[in-house]
Write a protein that holds these residues in place. Structure first.
Motif, short mmCIF file in Angstrom:
data_model
loop_
_atom_site.label_atom_id
_atom_site.label_comp_id
_atom_site.label_asym_id
_atom_site.label_seq_id
_atom_site.Cartn_x
_atom_site.Cartn_y
_atom_site.Cartn_z
N LEU A 1 6.42 -77.22 52.56
CA LEU A 1 5.68 -75.98 52.83
C LEU A 1 5.42 -75.83 54.32
CD1 LEU A 1 3.13 -76.07 49.86
CD2 LEU A 1 5.28 -74.80 50.01
N ARG A 2 5.12 -76.92 55.00
CA ARG A 2 4.91 -76.84 56.45
C ARG A 2 6.20 -76.45 57.16
NH1 ARG A 2 1.70 -81.54 55.44
NH2 ARG A 2 3.44 -82.90 56.05
N GLN A 3 7.33 -76.95 56.68
CA GLN A 3 8.61 -76.57 57.27
C GLN A 3 8.89 -75.09 57.07
OE1 GLN A 3 10.63 -78.26 59.16
NE2 GLN A 3 12.22 -76.67 59.28
N LEU A 4 8.58 -74.58 55.89
CA LEU A 4 8.73 -73.14 55.62
C LEU A 4 7.88 -72.32 56.58
CD1 LEU A 4 8.75 -72.63 51.75
CD2 LEU A 4 10.53 -71.95 53.36
N GLU A 5 6.65 -72.76 56.77
CA GLU A 5 5.75 -72.05 57.69
C GLU A 5 6.30 -72.04 59.11
OE1 GLU A 5 1.13 -71.91 56.60
OE2 GLU A 5 1.85 -73.93 57.05
N ALA A 6 6.82 -73.18 59.54
CA ALA A 6 7.36 -73.28 60.90
C ALA A 6 8.55 -72.35 61.09
CB ALA A 6 7.75 -74.73 61.19
N GLU A 7 9.43 -72.29 60.10
CA GLU A 7 10.59 -71.42 60.19
C GLU A 7 10.18 -69.95 60.17
OE1 GLU A 7 13.39 -72.48 57.19
OE2 GLU A 7 13.63 -74.54 57.92
N ARG A 8 9.21 -69.63 59.34
CA ARG A 8 8.73 -68.25 59.28
C ARG A 8 8.06 -67.84 60.59
NH1 ARG A 8 3.70 -66.72 59.79
NH2 ARG A 8 3.01 -68.30 58.30
N GLU A 9 7.28 -68.75 61.19
CA GLU A 9 6.62 -68.46 62.46
C GLU A 9 7.64 -68.25 63.58
OE1 GLU A 9 3.90 -71.63 63.09
OE2 GLU A 9 2.51 -70.97 61.50
N SER A 10 8.68 -69.07 63.58
CA SER A 10 9.74 -68.92 64.58
C SER A 10 10.44 -67.58 64.42
CB SER A 10 10.74 -70.07 64.44
OG SER A 10 11.83 -69.89 65.30
N PHE A 11 10.71 -67.21 63.18
CA PHE A 11 11.35 -65.94 62.89
C PHE A 11 10.46 -64.78 63.32
CE2 PHE A 11 12.07 -62.34 60.01
CZ PHE A 11 13.42 -62.16 60.14
N THR A 12 9.16 -64.87 63.03
CA THR A 12 8.22 -63.81 63.38
C THR A 12 8.14 -63.62 64.89
OG1 THR A 12 6.91 -64.31 61.41
CG2 THR A 12 5.84 -63.01 63.14
N LYS A 13 8.08 -64.72 65.64
CA LYS A 13 8.02 -64.63 67.10
C LYS A 13 9.26 -63.95 67.66
CE LYS A 13 5.11 -68.70 67.86
NZ LYS A 13 5.06 -70.11 68.37
N GLU B 1 4.75 -60.73 55.49
CA GLU B 1 3.40 -60.77 54.92
C GLU B 1 3.41 -61.38 53.52
OE1 GLU B 1 2.13 -56.74 55.07
OE2 GLU B 1 1.89 -56.71 57.26
N GLN B 2 4.42 -61.02 52.73
CA GLN B 2 4.52 -61.59 51.38
C GLN B 2 4.77 -63.09 51.44
OE1 GLN B 2 7.45 -59.38 49.12
NE2 GLN B 2 6.60 -57.44 49.81
N HIS B 3 5.62 -63.52 52.36
CA HIS B 3 5.89 -64.95 52.51
C HIS B 3 4.64 -65.71 52.90
CE1 HIS B 3 10.44 -65.78 52.63
NE2 HIS B 3 10.24 -64.70 51.90
N VAL B 4 3.87 -65.15 53.80
CA VAL B 4 2.61 -65.79 54.22
C VAL B 4 1.70 -65.99 53.02
CG1 VAL B 4 0.49 -65.52 55.56
CG2 VAL B 4 2.70 -65.00 56.61
N MET B 5 1.56 -64.94 52.20
CA MET B 5 0.70 -65.02 51.02
C MET B 5 1.19 -66.05 50.03
SD MET B 5 -0.31 -61.02 50.27
CE MET B 5 -1.29 -61.52 48.87
N ILE B 6 2.51 -66.05 49.78
CA ILE B 6 3.07 -66.98 48.80
C ILE B 6 2.91 -68.42 49.26
CG2 ILE B 6 5.20 -67.76 47.69
CD1 ILE B 6 6.10 -64.78 47.71
N ASN C 1 0.76 -69.60 51.39
CA ASN C 1 -0.67 -69.95 51.36
C ASN C 1 -1.13 -70.29 49.95
OD1 ASN C 1 -1.02 -69.69 54.11
ND2 ASN C 1 -1.81 -67.58 54.00
N CYS C 2 -0.64 -69.53 48.97
CA CYS C 2 -0.98 -69.81 47.57
C CYS C 2 -0.41 -71.16 47.13
CB CYS C 2 -0.46 -68.71 46.66
SG CYS C 2 -1.35 -67.15 46.78
N GLN D 1 0.87 -63.47 40.70
CA GLN D 1 0.87 -62.06 41.06
C GLN D 1 1.68 -61.82 42.34
OE1 GLN D 1 -0.24 -59.56 39.27
NE2 GLN D 1 0.40 -58.04 40.79
N CYS D 2 1.52 -62.71 43.32
CA CYS D 2 2.27 -62.57 44.58
C CYS D 2 3.78 -62.67 44.34
CB CYS D 2 1.84 -63.64 45.57
SG CYS D 2 0.21 -63.37 46.29
N ILE D 3 4.17 -63.64 43.53
CA ILE D 3 5.60 -63.82 43.24
C ILE D 3 6.16 -62.59 42.53
CG2 ILE D 3 7.24 -65.09 41.79
CD1 ILE D 3 6.63 -66.66 44.22
N TYR D 4 5.43 -62.08 41.56
CA TYR D 4 5.90 -60.90 40.81
C TYR D 4 6.09 -59.71 41.76
CZ TYR D 4 6.19 -57.09 37.47
OH TYR D 4 6.62 -56.00 36.77
#
Length: 220
Positions: A106-118, A181-186, A188-189, A200-203
């Motif tokens: 999950l931390r790796q996913l967050e890091a990749e998403r943050e890099s993509f967002t930047k 935003e959806q990835h962040v929520m998922i 985090n959940c 609910q987030c996944i759906y």
């Protein structure tokens, strides 16, 4: 018993053909002649034939008696059916997998998403392939930790079929922001191991993803 060399050749042929289909180097409906593939890949026809057989089971390839193998077509009806299945299965799959996913992944996913967002917020373009790969990685990770083997198989096969379309769909900036935003929520959940909100987030994410593919690939 299959020899080591045959196994290596089969894996090589399978990976080459599958990558060609995923990347759209091999187009839908394109013939896959064994001899030509064997020469291109650098193996004999036997591992190519076995690779095509497995890819046919996975839905990548269609084998027609007396005619040969072809890259499978996936119609808009196929995609609708896949997303209908995803809407039914993925919330339950996420619920059953949430306690098994390692925090490190999950931390790796967050890091990749943050890099993509930047990269996006810095004004750099992000092609649809990068967006699709980021999205599918999240879903593949969840599927990998689903205890039910049959559900896992259904999900992974569905993702493989959709990969071709997601990678070559055009995404608007608002689509990208919404996906992030959806990835962040998922994520985090998943980190909080919160099953109720996660379902609910996944759906909602699957519904939105289906709309993107329909709008940006089939209806363009």
């Amino acid at each position: 018993m299959i020899s080591y060399d045959d196994k290596v050749s089969w894996i090589k042929a399978y990976a080459w053909i599958k990558d060609g289909i995923d990347s759209c180097r091999l187009k839908m409906g394109e013939p896959l002649p064994e001899t030509c593939l064997a020469n291109e890949i650098g193996v004999s026809r036997t591992p190519v034939r076995e690779a095509l057989r497995i890819l046919a089971q996975e839905g990548y390839v269609k084998i027609i008696p007396l005619k040969g193998a072809f890259v499978s077509d996936v119609s808009i009806e196929d995609v609708r059916e896949i997303y209908d299945i995803r809407k039914l299965i993925e919330p339950f799959a996420a619920l059953s997998a949430v306690s098994h996913i390692p925090s490190a992944e999950l931390r790796q996913l967050e890091a990749e998403r943050e890099s993509f967002t930047k990269k996006i917020m810095g004004g750099r373009d992000a092609d649809a392939a990068c967006i699709a790969d980021l999205d599918l990685k999240l879903h593949f990770i969840i599927a990998r930790y689903v205890p039910n083997r049959r559900i896992k198989s259904i999900l992974i096969n569905g993702y493989s079929q959709l990969k071709r379309f997601q990678r070559f769909s055009a995404y608007s900036f608002s689509d990208i922001q919404n996906m992030i935003e959806q990835h962040v929520m998922i994520v985090n959940c998943l980190k909080a191991r919160d099953p109720t909100i996660l379902q609910q987030c996944i759906y909602e994410h699957v519904v939105n993803s289906g709309e993107y593919v329909m709008k940006n690939y089939f209806l363009r």
